[in-house]
Design a protein around this motif. Sequence first.
Motif: not given
Length: 72
Positions: A18-19, A49-64, A66-71
């Motif tokens: 969605e984001i 897949t259960n994504a690694k937290i580092v992978t989610l961090h990279k994706i969140c940075n690219a989307l500009k 906060s990881p909080r927005e995914l949760f």
Amino acid sequence: MIESEKIFIQSVGEKLKEIRLSKNLSQENLSLESDVPRNVIGRIERGETNAKIVTLHKICNALKISPRELFN
């Protein structure tokens, strides 16, 4: 994996998609921006897949975002 974990993984993937779409990014463009393979982004978005937290961090940075927005 228990059912509640599957539901959580799927909801994170749906929120990511969605984001990404709200920012008019293709999976390919997000892949290039985040240095995460496109097929991995697709698997996360589909809840496969259960994504690694580092992978989610990279994706969140690219989307500009906060990881909080995914949760939320």
